[in-house]
Design a protein around this motif. Sequence first.
Motif, mmCIF file in Angstrom:
data_model
loop_
_atom_site.group_PDB
_atom_site.id
_atom_site.type_symbol
_atom_site.label_atom_id
_atom_site.label_comp_id
_atom_site.label_asym_id
_atom_site.label_seq_id
_atom_site.Cartn_x
_atom_site.Cartn_y
_atom_site.Cartn_z
ATOM 1 N N LEU A 165 -22.502 8.024 -6.031
ATOM 2 C CA LEU A 165 -21.277 7.397 -6.546
ATOM 3 C C LEU A 165 -20.080 8.311 -6.356
ATOM 4 O O LEU A 165 -18.985 7.856 -5.995
ATOM 5 N N ALA A 166 -20.268 9.611 -6.593
ATOM 6 C CA ALA A 166 -19.164 10.549 -6.388
ATOM 7 C C ALA A 166 -18.718 10.565 -4.930
ATOM 8 O O ALA A 166 -17.521 10.603 -4.616
ATOM 9 N N ALA A 167 -19.716 10.523 -4.012
ATOM 10 C CA ALA A 167 -19.375 10.492 -2.586
ATOM 11 C C ALA A 167 -18.642 9.202 -2.231
ATOM 12 O O ALA A 167 -17.677 9.208 -1.451
ATOM 13 N N ASP A 168 -19.076 8.073 -2.801
ATOM 14 C CA ASP A 168 -18.421 6.789 -2.522
ATOM 15 C C ASP A 168 -16.971 6.805 -3.030
ATOM 16 O O ASP A 168 -16.064 6.284 -2.363
ATOM 17 N N ARG A 169 -16.772 7.374 -4.211
ATOM 18 C CA ARG A 169 -15.406 7.436 -4.748
ATOM 19 C C ARG A 169 -14.520 8.364 -3.906
ATOM 20 O O ARG A 169 -13.331 8.091 -3.708
ATOM 21 N N ALA A 170 -15.079 9.464 -3.398
ATOM 22 C CA ALA A 170 -14.311 10.348 -2.517
ATOM 23 C C ALA A 170 -13.928 9.622 -1.225
ATOM 24 O O ALA A 170 -12.795 9.753 -0.727
ATOM 25 N N ASN A 171 -14.869 8.850 -0.679
ATOM 26 C CA ASN A 171 -14.561 8.078 0.527
ATOM 27 C C ASN A 171 -13.469 7.039 0.260
ATOM 28 O O ASN A 171 -12.598 6.806 1.111
ATOM 29 N N LEU A 172 -13.526 6.437 -0.945
ATOM 30 C CA LEU A 172 -12.486 5.468 -1.305
ATOM 31 C C LEU A 172 -11.124 6.135 -1.413
ATOM 32 O O LEU A 172 -10.110 5.584 -0.958
ATOM 33 N N ASP A 173 -11.110 7.350 -1.982
ATOM 34 C CA ASP A 173 -9.841 8.067 -2.098
ATOM 35 C C ASP A 173 -9.276 8.396 -0.709
ATOM 36 O O ASP A 173 -8.069 8.265 -0.457
ATOM 37 N N VAL A 174 -10.154 8.829 0.197
ATOM 38 C CA VAL A 174 -9.709 9.117 1.573
ATOM 39 C C VAL A 174 -9.173 7.858 2.236
ATOM 40 O O VAL A 174 -8.149 7.871 2.936
ATOM 41 N N ALA A 175 -9.851 6.714 1.993
ATOM 42 C CA ALA A 175 -9.416 5.448 2.592
ATOM 43 C C ALA A 175 -8.041 5.046 2.060
ATOM 44 O O ALA A 175 -7.178 4.569 2.813
ATOM 45 N N HIS A 176 -7.835 5.250 0.744
ATOM 46 C CA HIS A 176 -6.516 4.940 0.168
ATOM 47 C C HIS A 176 -5.421 5.826 0.780
ATOM 48 O O HIS A 176 -4.305 5.355 1.046
ATOM 49 N N ARG A 177 -5.746 7.104 0.974
ATOM 50 C CA ARG A 177 -4.756 8.014 1.570
ATOM 51 C C ARG A 177 -4.444 7.604 3.016
ATOM 52 O O ARG A 177 -3.287 7.651 3.444
ATOM 53 N N ASP A 178 -5.505 7.207 3.758
ATOM 54 C CA ASP A 178 -5.272 6.733 5.128
ATOM 55 C C ASP A 178 -4.386 5.491 5.129
ATOM 56 O O ASP A 178 -3.477 5.351 5.971
ATOM 57 N N LEU A 179 -4.635 4.602 4.162
ATOM 58 C CA LEU A 179 -3.825 3.382 4.083
ATOM 59 C C LEU A 179 -2.371 3.709 3.751
ATOM 60 O O LEU A 179 -1.447 3.122 4.338
ATOM 61 N N ALA A 180 -2.146 4.668 2.845
ATOM 62 C CA ALA A 180 -0.776 5.062 2.496
ATOM 63 C C ALA A 180 -0.065 5.677 3.705
ATOM 64 O O ALA A 180 1.125 5.414 3.945
ATOM 65 N N ARG A 181 -0.807 6.499 4.460
ATOM 66 C CA ARG A 181 -0.206 7.104 5.651
ATOM 67 C C ARG A 181 0.172 6.044 6.674
ATOM 68 O O ARG A 181 1.277 6.077 7.247
ATOM 69 N N VAL A 182 -0.737 5.083 6.894
ATOM 70 C CA VAL A 182 -0.452 4.027 7.866
ATOM 71 C C VAL A 182 0.702 3.154 7.387
ATOM 72 O O VAL A 182 1.554 2.736 8.181
ATOM 73 N N GLU A 183 0.746 2.878 6.072
ATOM 74 C CA GLU A 183 1.854 2.093 5.522
ATOM 75 C C GLU A 183 3.179 2.815 5.757
ATOM 76 O O GLU A 183 4.197 2.193 6.112
ATOM 77 N N ALA A 184 3.194 4.144 5.561
ATOM 78 C CA ALA A 184 4.415 4.914 5.794
ATOM 79 C C ALA A 184 4.817 4.862 7.269
ATOM 80 O O ALA A 184 6.012 4.757 7.597
ATOM 81 N N ASP A 185 3.817 4.944 8.164
ATOM 82 C CA ASP A 185 4.121 4.859 9.594
ATOM 83 C C ASP A 185 4.733 3.507 9.941
ATOM 84 O O ASP A 185 5.710 3.425 10.707
ATOM 85 N N VAL A 186 4.163 2.443 9.384
ATOM 86 C CA VAL A 186 4.685 1.101 9.658
ATOM 87 C C VAL A 186 6.098 0.951 9.092
ATOM 88 O O VAL A 186 7.000 0.419 9.755
ATOM 89 N N LYS A 187 6.309 1.452 7.868
ATOM 90 C CA LYS A 187 7.636 1.361 7.253
ATOM 91 C C LYS A 187 8.664 2.140 8.065
ATOM 92 O O LYS A 187 9.792 1.673 8.284
ATOM 93 N N GLY A 188 8.270 3.348 8.522
ATOM 94 C CA GLY A 188 9.190 4.133 9.339
ATOM 95 C C GLY A 188 9.525 3.453 10.649
ATOM 96 O O GLY A 188 10.665 3.463 11.104
ATOM 97 N N ALA A 189 8.497 2.831 11.271
ATOM 98 C CA ALA A 189 8.733 2.142 12.532
ATOM 99 C C ALA A 189 9.648 0.930 12.331
ATOM 100 O O ALA A 189 10.531 0.659 13.153
ATOM 101 N N LEU A 190 9.406 0.203 11.225
ATOM 102 C CA LEU A 190 10.273 -0.946 10.938
ATOM 103 C C LEU A 190 11.709 -0.503 10.658
ATOM 104 O O LEU A 190 12.669 -1.166 11.076
#
Length: 392
Positions: A165-190
């Motif tokens: 469960l701890a590993a799954d939650r860490a993976n979820l946190d990494v996924a959220h960070r990746d999503l935030a980074r991609v969202e920032a890239d999209v916002k910057g491009a727009l």
Amino acid sequence: MKARTLALISVVVALLAVFVFVNFRSGPFAAIRVTVASVEKRAIAPALFGIGTVEAQYTYKIGPTVASRVKHIAVQVGDLIHAGQVLGEMDPVDLDDRINAQKANRQRVASAVQAAEAQVQDGIARLQHANAQLQRYQKLLTTHAISQETVDIKRQEQRIAQAGLAADRANLDVAHRDLARVEADVKGALQQRSNQQLIAPADGLVVARDADPGTTLVAGQAVLIVIDPNSLWINARFDQLRASGLRAGLSARIALRSQAEQTFAGSVLRLEPLADAVTEETLAKVVFDDIPDPLPLVGELAEVTVALPMHSAVPVINKASVQRIDNRLGVWRVDDGELRFAPVTLGAEDLEGSVEILTGLNQGDQVVVYSERALNTRSRIAIVEQLAGVSP
């Protein structure tokens, strides 16, 4: 022979007399004709004259934020624009394709976040099941229905479920960070895509168009220059020697070079803290009370007359009387037909040619205003009402 000699002597004497008469009447020994005036004691309304240029208080240079090529321009010089109006657009080249790729990447990362969240839920269910199994086996151990080894196995399964469960939650946190980074890239491009449009920051007038479609520009280079036509003022220059008393709030009259037949009311907005050390001039901003119609041209020359505060009554003379002799300012004073140079200290002056005398003269003194030739203390003068070619 005697008669002939006497006649010749008579002619010579007559010619000599005529010569002397002419020299003392209109020649170099003649009295110098001058006009004089009496020193008056009165108050004058001093004024300050300056030259300036019409400028805009607010100027906007509109261009790209990154190096790009002009796609099209929707306005021309002289057009009135409004805040938020699209004035033109820069060529986005492959920016739209990159935005689409980043949006697809955002969807992929969002799916990865959903998968990580499902994995966390699965880990929670596994841990809950392991906890329930451990509790049940611990109860069976108290009745000696199972061995201690079996309970230890269930405890190990619980620990494995917690770690998973701890590993799954860490993976979820990494996924959220990746999503935030991609969202920032999209916002910057727009945002970068929106910056490709040239938007008017305020209402104004287009005064310059420095690029045409197809022109490649660097970041910060202007495509259009826009001014606020309601913020026109005069960048005026005044002689520092005469600028005493100049301050913000004084009324002014403005004469534009293109409309010299009329003047416009204005006032001094402010004095600039930096003066021109080369020309020895004080800089000031003068604003119109009402913006002229039609609008004056930006850069047009203008003459500014500022009314200074009224002074108290002091001795006043015509400024034409003031001479500089031996590096001293003074006037030729007439005392009983004789000339005497009187040094004076000057004060303020008005635009009519009158100047204050702070020291050196008294009310009623006679001073020379104009003379035919340069004067000295030995000059003979003849006072006349007016000299030829000199306006009264």
